[in-house]
Motif scaffolding. Structure first.
Motif, PDB file in Angstrom:
ATOM      1  N   ARG A  55       0.865  -1.182   0.000  1.00 21.27           N
ATOM      2  CA  ARG A  55       0.000   0.000   0.000  1.00 21.27           C
ATOM      3  C   ARG A  55       0.902   1.232   0.000  1.00 21.27           C
ATOM      4  NH1 ARG A  55      -4.827  -1.950   4.106  1.00 21.27           N
ATOM      5  NH2 ARG A  55      -5.836  -0.023   3.418  1.00 21.27           N
ATOM      6  N   ILE A  56       0.402   2.321  -0.564  1.00 20.69           N
ATOM      7  CA  ILE A  56       1.195   3.546  -0.721  1.00 20.69           C
ATOM      8  C   ILE A  56       0.604   4.642   0.153  1.00 20.69           C
ATOM      9  CG2 ILE A  56       2.152   5.219  -2.358  1.00 20.69           C
ATOM     10  CD1 ILE A  56       1.372   3.231  -4.605  1.00 20.69           C
ATOM     11  N   PHE A  57       1.478   5.356   0.860  1.00 20.52           N
ATOM     12  CA  PHE A  57       1.037   6.444   1.731  1.00 20.52           C
ATOM     13  C   PHE A  57       1.885   7.691   1.494  1.00 20.52           C
ATOM     14  CE2 PHE A  57      -0.326   2.589   3.770  1.00 20.52           C
ATOM     15  CZ  PHE A  57      -1.570   2.903   4.310  1.00 20.52           C
ATOM     16  N   LEU A  89       5.996   2.912   0.822  1.00 20.00           N
ATOM     17  CA  LEU A  89       5.381   1.624   0.499  1.00 20.00           C
ATOM     18  C   LEU A  89       5.308   0.809   1.784  1.00 20.00           C
ATOM     19  CD1 LEU A  89       6.901   0.303  -2.854  1.00 20.00           C
ATOM     20  CD2 LEU A  89       4.588   1.097  -2.417  1.00 20.00           C
ATOM     21  N   VAL A  90       4.158   0.166   2.004  1.00 15.67           N
ATOM     22  CA  VAL A  90       3.900  -0.479   3.296  1.00 15.67           C
ATOM     23  C   VAL A  90       3.257  -1.850   3.092  1.00 15.67           C
ATOM     24  CG1 VAL A  90       2.623  -0.292   5.470  1.00 15.67           C
ATOM     25  CG2 VAL A  90       3.589   1.758   4.417  1.00 15.67           C
ATOM     26  N   SER A  91       3.662  -2.809   3.935  1.00 11.99           N
ATOM     27  CA  SER A  91       2.971  -4.100   3.990  1.00 11.99           C
ATOM     28  C   SER A  91       2.787  -4.505   5.452  1.00 11.99           C
ATOM     29  CB  SER A  91       3.758  -5.181   3.241  1.00 11.99           C
ATOM     30  OG  SER A  91       5.004  -5.422   3.875  1.00 11.99           O
ATOM     31  N   LYS A  92       1.713  -5.242   5.704  1.00 13.35           N
ATOM     32  CA  LYS A  92       1.424  -5.702   7.067  1.00 13.35           C
ATOM     33  C   LYS A  92       2.438  -6.738   7.528  1.00 13.35           C
ATOM     34  CE  LYS A  92      -3.475  -5.324   8.271  1.00 13.35           C
ATOM     35  NZ  LYS A  92      -4.692  -6.108   8.584  1.00 13.35           N
ATOM     36  N   ARG A  93       2.642  -6.789   8.842  1.00 11.44           N
ATOM     37  CA  ARG A  93       3.431  -7.841   9.476  1.00 11.44           C
ATOM     38  C   ARG A  93       2.542  -8.543  10.501  1.00 11.44           C
ATOM     39  NH1 ARG A  93       9.140  -7.154   8.982  1.00 11.44           N
ATOM     40  NH2 ARG A  93       9.354  -8.591  10.733  1.00 11.44           N
ATOM     41  N   GLU A  94       2.894  -9.772  10.838  1.00  7.36           N
ATOM     42  CA  GLU A  94       2.115 -10.526  11.820  1.00  7.36           C
ATOM     43  C   GLU A  94       2.861 -10.725  13.129  1.00  7.36           C
ATOM     44  OE1 GLU A  94      -0.956 -11.176  11.146  1.00  7.36           O
ATOM     45  OE2 GLU A  94      -0.784 -10.515   9.051  1.00  7.36           O
ATOM     46  N   GLY A 145      -0.891  -2.477  15.113  1.00 10.47           N
ATOM     47  CA  GLY A 145      -0.342  -3.731  14.625  1.00 10.47           C
ATOM     48  C   GLY A 145       0.969  -3.491  13.901  1.00 10.47           C
ATOM     49  N   GLY A 146       1.561  -4.565  13.440  1.00  7.23           N
ATOM     50  CA  GLY A 146       2.873  -4.458  12.822  1.00  7.23           C
ATOM     51  C   GLY A 146       2.819  -4.128  11.335  1.00  7.23           C
ATOM     52  N   PHE A 147       3.901  -3.543  10.846  1.00  8.01           N
ATOM     53  CA  PHE A 147       4.056  -3.309   9.411  1.00  8.01           C
ATOM     54  C   PHE A 147       5.517  -3.016   9.090  1.00  8.01           C
ATOM     55  CE2 PHE A 147       3.005   0.950  11.083  1.00  8.01           C
ATOM     56  CZ  PHE A 147       4.014   1.742  10.539  1.00  8.01           C
ATOM     57  N   THR A 148       5.853  -3.205   7.818  1.00  3.32           N
ATOM     58  CA  THR A 148       7.146  -2.784   7.279  1.00  3.32           C
ATOM     59  C   THR A 148       6.895  -1.642   6.314  1.00  3.32           C
ATOM     60  OG1 THR A 148       8.094  -4.995   7.449  1.00  3.32           O
ATOM     61  CG2 THR A 148       9.182  -3.461   5.957  1.00  3.32           C
ATOM     62  N   ALA A 149       7.708  -0.593   6.415  1.00  2.00           N
ATOM     63  CA  ALA A 149       7.580   0.545   5.503  1.00  2.00           C
ATOM     64  C   ALA A 149       8.941   0.929   4.958  1.00  2.00           C
ATOM     65  CB  ALA A 149       6.960   1.735   6.221  1.00  2.00           C
ATOM     66  N   SER A 150       8.966   1.244   3.678  1.00  2.00           N
ATOM     67  CA  SER A 150      10.151   1.838   3.060  1.00  2.00           C
ATOM     68  C   SER A 150       9.712   3.181   2.509  1.00  2.00           C
ATOM     69  CB  SER A 150      10.689   0.948   1.942  1.00  2.00           C
ATOM     70  OG  SER A 150      11.794   1.574   1.299  1.00  2.00           O
ATOM     71  N   LEU A 151      10.394   4.244   2.918  1.00  2.00           N
ATOM     72  CA  LEU A 151       9.931   5.568   2.503  1.00  2.00           C
ATOM     73  C   LEU A 151      11.041   6.405   1.884  1.00  2.00           C
ATOM     74  CD1 LEU A 151      10.680   8.175   4.617  1.00  2.00           C
ATOM     75  CD2 LEU A 151       9.314   6.759   6.139  1.00  2.00           C
ATOM     76  N   ASN A 152      10.589   7.290   1.007  1.00  2.00           N
ATOM     77  CA  ASN A 152      11.465   8.310   0.440  1.00  2.00           C
ATOM     78  C   ASN A 152      11.059   9.640   1.041  1.00  2.00           C
ATOM     79  OD1 ASN A 152      11.695  10.591  -1.829  1.00  2.00           O
ATOM     80  ND2 ASN A 152      13.362   9.133  -2.127  1.00  2.00           N
ATOM     81  N   ILE A 171       2.938   7.626  10.238  1.00  2.00           N
ATOM     82  CA  ILE A 171       2.758   6.423  11.053  1.00  2.00           C
ATOM     83  C   ILE A 171       1.302   6.304  11.499  1.00  2.00           C
ATOM     84  CG2 ILE A 171       3.429   5.233  13.182  1.00  2.00           C
ATOM     85  CD1 ILE A 171       5.628   5.324  11.020  1.00  2.00           C
ATOM     86  N   GLY A 172       0.714   7.426  11.928  1.00  2.00           N
ATOM     87  CA  GLY A 172      -0.679   7.411  12.363  1.00  2.00           C
ATOM     88  C   GLY A 172      -1.627   7.007  11.247  1.00  2.00           C
ATOM     89  N   GLU A 173      -1.397   7.532  10.030  1.00  2.00           N
ATOM     90  CA  GLU A 173      -2.277   7.221   8.906  1.00  2.00           C
ATOM     91  C   GLU A 173      -2.117   5.775   8.447  1.00  2.00           C
ATOM     92  OE1 GLU A 173      -5.193   7.874   5.924  1.00  2.00           O
ATOM     93  OE2 GLU A 173      -4.720   8.812   7.853  1.00  2.00           O
ATOM     94  N   ILE A 174      -0.895   5.247   8.497  1.00  2.00           N
ATOM     95  CA  ILE A 174      -0.684   3.836   8.143  1.00  2.00           C
ATOM     96  C   ILE A 174      -1.474   2.935   9.083  1.00  2.00           C
ATOM     97  CG2 ILE A 174       1.022   1.976   8.084  1.00  2.00           C
ATOM     98  CD1 ILE A 174       3.079   4.095   7.142  1.00  2.00           C
ATOM     99  N   LEU A 175      -1.376   3.202  10.383  1.00  2.00           N
ATOM    100  CA  LEU A 175      -2.109   2.395  11.361  1.00  2.00           C
ATOM    101  C   LEU A 175      -3.613   2.616  11.241  1.00  2.00           C
ATOM    102  CD1 LEU A 175       0.326   2.891  14.367  1.00  2.00           C
ATOM    103  CD2 LEU A 175      -0.116   0.745  13.145  1.00  2.00           C
ATOM    104  N   ASN A 176      -4.007   3.806  10.857  1.00  2.00           N
ATOM    105  CA  ASN A 176      -5.417   4.105  10.612  1.00  2.00           C
ATOM    106  C   ASN A 176      -5.962   3.230   9.475  1.00  2.00           C
ATOM    107  OD1 ASN A 176      -7.940   5.428  10.520  1.00  2.00           O
ATOM    108  ND2 ASN A 176      -7.170   7.035   9.191  1.00  2.00           N
ATOM    109  N   ALA A 177      -5.205   3.156   8.383  1.00  2.57           N
ATOM    110  CA  ALA A 177      -5.651   2.410   7.205  1.00  2.57           C
ATOM    111  C   ALA A 177      -5.547   0.900   7.401  1.00  2.57           C
ATOM    112  CB  ALA A 177      -4.843   2.836   5.984  1.00  2.57           C
ATOM    113  N   LEU A 178      -4.455   0.438   8.007  1.00  2.00           N
ATOM    114  CA  LEU A 178      -4.217  -1.000   8.124  1.00  2.00           C
ATOM    115  C   LEU A 178      -5.075  -1.664   9.195  1.00  2.00           C
ATOM    116  CD1 LEU A 178      -1.845  -0.448   6.218  1.00  2.00           C
ATOM    117  CD2 LEU A 178      -0.385  -1.803   7.729  1.00  2.00           C
ATOM    118  N   TYR A 179      -5.353  -0.933  10.284  1.00  2.57           N
ATOM    119  CA  TYR A 179      -5.976  -1.594  11.432  1.00  2.57           C
ATOM    120  C   TYR A 179      -7.250  -0.921  11.955  1.00  2.57           C
ATOM    121  CZ  TYR A 179      -1.654  -4.247  11.550  1.00  2.57           C
ATOM    122  OH  TYR A 179      -0.610  -5.068  11.220  1.00  2.57           O
ATOM    123  N   ASN A 180      -7.614   0.236  11.399  1.00  2.68           N
ATOM    124  CA  ASN A 180      -8.772   0.951  11.945  1.00  2.68           C
ATOM    125  C   ASN A 180      -9.789   1.387  10.892  1.00  2.68           C
ATOM    126  OD1 ASN A 180      -8.104   1.407  15.000  1.00  2.68           O
ATOM    127  ND2 ASN A 180      -6.191   1.804  13.902  1.00  2.68           N
TER     128      ASN A 180
END
Length: 427
Positions: A55-57, A89-94, A145-152, A171-180
Motif C-alpha cells: 500500500r502507498i502512503f 510503500l507499506v505491507s502488514k506484518r504478523e 499492529g505491525g508493518f514494514t515501511a520503506s519511505l522516500n 505512522i498514524g495514517e498507516i495504522l489508521n488504514a491497516l488496522y482501523n
C-alpha cells in the motif's frame, strides 16, 4: 492495495497520474518526481520484504505562514501543507513489529508494539515517535499492529518543514488504514502526533506542526481550546498574486537546541503564571506593560519581550487571515514582515546564543531584506534558532534569488514550494 507486479506496470506506463494529481494538485514537477521516487522505493522494498501486496502512503511537510510560537500558549496560527512529502510503500506484518526504512538505509527504525513504555534514552529518535504514536492510538481505544515501511523523504530534517510531525502523521495514517478502517479523523492523528513528540520524543512543541502535516491546504487554527482546536480552510494562491513562496535552508543544526525551544514556552508560561493564568492567551498587552517593572525583577526582561511577541503575533495572525480572504497581498506582506521583525527583536529565535559563529537564519534574513528592496517579505520559519527562513519573492526574481542564496548557503538551499491540498493519505 497493489500487487507488486501491478504496481510495476502502473509505474512503467505512468498510470498513476490521477492519484498523484490528488496529492500534488497538478504540479507536474512533483508528479514526475513521484514516479521516480516510488520506483526507487519499490526497488528497495523488494530487497527487504517478500510480501507481494503493498500500500502507498503520503504525508506532507508543512510551512508556518503566521503564528511563530503561538500554538503552545493556546494562540492562533496560519499553516499549510506543502508539496514536499514522505512517500512510503507499506505491507502488514504478523509479528507485532514496526520496521521503517528511510531512503534505502540499511539501519531501519524498529519497535515491538508490545513494549510501549516511555524510554528517555530514545528521546530525539524516530523510534520514540513510532512508539509514541502507537501508545497514543492505543490510549484512545484504537487498534495497532505491525508493518514494514520503506519511505522516500523530501521533508528535509532540521529544515523547519516539520519532518518529525510529517513522520508522526505518516505512522498514524498507516495504522489508521491497516488496522482501523480509516475511522480516525485527521485532526485526531495530529493530536496523537503531538502527544508522541511531547511525551515520547521529549520535545515540548505545540500542535501546529502536526495539524499542518495532517489536515491539508492552508488552514487557520485557533488553539483557545487545544483539545478541540477550531480549524478553518483559507483559500489563496500566492503565485496568482505575483509571488513565489520560498524556503531557504541556512544549514543550521537543531539537534542541540531543544533547551532553547523549551525556554520560549517556559518563559511565556512564567509570565502567564505571574497573572495567575495558564497561558499568555489569557493576558493583555496593557497588563503586561503596566506590570513590567515588577515582572522584570521577578522573572526577567526576555520573558516580557517573548510574551509581548505572543500577544502581538496572535493578533497579527487574525489580520493576515483577513488579508488573504480579502485578496490584499500588500497588507499580507506588511504583516509578514512585521512578524519577522517581532520574532527577531522580541521572541529572539533567529539565532542561538550558544552558537554565535553560525547565525545562518539571521544572515539569510539580512541578505533577503537587501535583495527585496521592499517588494516581498521574509521571516524566520518554524521554531527558529537554526534552520530556515520563509520568503515571498516576486515571480520574475525567483531565479535570481535562488542563485544568490545558493551561492551563500550551498546548492539547493533555496526551494520554491507549493501549497498541497491533500491531507495525509493512502495513495
Amino acid at each position: 492495495m497493489y500487487k507488486i507486479s501491478e504496481l510495476k506496470e502502473l509505474l512503467k506506463n505512468k498510470k498513476l497520474d490521477d492519484r498523484f494529481d490528488k496529492i500534488y494538485g497538478g504540479d507536474k514537477n512533483s508528479i514526475e518526481e513521484a514516479y521516480l521516487r516510488l520506483s526507487s522505493v519499490l526497488e528497495h522494498f523488494q530487497k527487504i520484504e517478500k510480501s507481494d501486496n503493498v500500500r502507498i502512503f503520503s504525508a506532507s511537510g508543512r510551512t508556518e505562514l503566521s503564528g511563530n510560537h503561538t500554538d503552545h500558549n493556546n494562540g492562533c496560527v496560519l499553516t499549510a501543507s506543502i508539496n514536499l512529502d514522505k512517500l512510503a510503500l507499506v505491507s502488514k506484518r504478523e509479528d507485532n513489529k514496526i520496521i521503517v526504512y528511510t531512503d534505502g538505509a540499511n539501519n531501519p527504525d524498529s519497535i515491538d508494539i508490545n513494549n510501549l513504555d516511555i524510554d528517555k534514552k530514545e528521546f530525539g529518535k524516530s523510534t520514540a515517535l513510532i512508539r509514541g504514536v502507537c501508545a497514543g492510538l492505543k490510549n484512545s481505544g484504537y487498534k495497532i499492529g505491525g508493518f514494514t515501511a520503506s519511505l522516500n523523504n523530501k521533508v528535509l530534517m532540521g529544515s523547519g518543514l516539520s519532518s518529525s510531525a510529517s513522520f508522526e502523521s505518516l505512522i498514524g495514517e498507516i495504522l489508521n488504514a491497516l488496522y482501523n478502517d480509516d475511522k480516525i479523523e485527521k485532526t485526531e492523528i495530529a493530536l496523537i502526533g503531538e502527544f508522541a513528540e511531547n511525551i515520547y520524543f521529549g520535545k515540548p512543541c505545540g500542535l501546529m506542526d502536526q495539524m499542518g502535516c495532517s489536515v491539508g491546504g492552508i488552514i487557520s487554527i485557533d488553539f483557545k481550546n487545544p483539545k478541540s482546536p477550531q480549524i478553518e480552510k483559507v483559500e489563496y494562491d500566492f503565485e496568482k498574486s505575483g509571488y513565489a513562496l520560498m524556503i531557504v535552508d541556512a544549514k543550521g543544526d537543531h539537534s542541540s537546541l531543544t533547551g532553547e525551544y523549551a525556554a520560549i514556552r517556559e518563559e511565556m508560561n512564567s509570565i502567564a503564571k505571574y497573572f495567575s493564568k495558564e497561558v499568555c492567551r489569557d493576558i493583555t498587552k496593557e497588563e503586561l506593560i503596566s506590570n513590567a517593572s515588577k515582572i522584570r525583577e521577578k522573572i526577567g526582561d526576555r520573558a516580557i519581550m517573548r510574551a509581548f511577541h505572543f500577544i502581538a503575533e496572535n493578533e497579527r495572525v487574525i489580520n493576515q487571515i483577513n488579508a488573504l480572504r480579502n485578496n490584499d497581498i500588500k497588507e499580507y506582506l506588511n504583516l509578514m514582515n512585521e512578524s519577522g521583525l517581532s520574532s527577531f527583536m522580541y521572541l529572539q529565535n533567529c539565532f542561538s546564543i550558544t552558537t554565535l559563529k553560525n547565525m545562518g537564519v539571521a544572515l539569510a534574513l539580512m541578505i533577503t531584506k537587501d535583495f527585496l528592496h521592499g517588494d516581498g517579505a521574509c521571516r524566520v520559519h518554524g521554531g527558529g534558532f537554526a534552520g530556515t527562513i520563509q520568503a515571498l519573492i516576486p515571480l520574475n526574481r525567483v531565479e535570481e534569488y535562488t542563485k544568490l542564496m545558493d551561492s551563500i548557503f550551498g546548492d539547493k538551499s533555496a526551494i520554491k514550494i507549493k501549497i498541497r491540498q491533500s491531507p495525509v493519505c493512502e495513495v
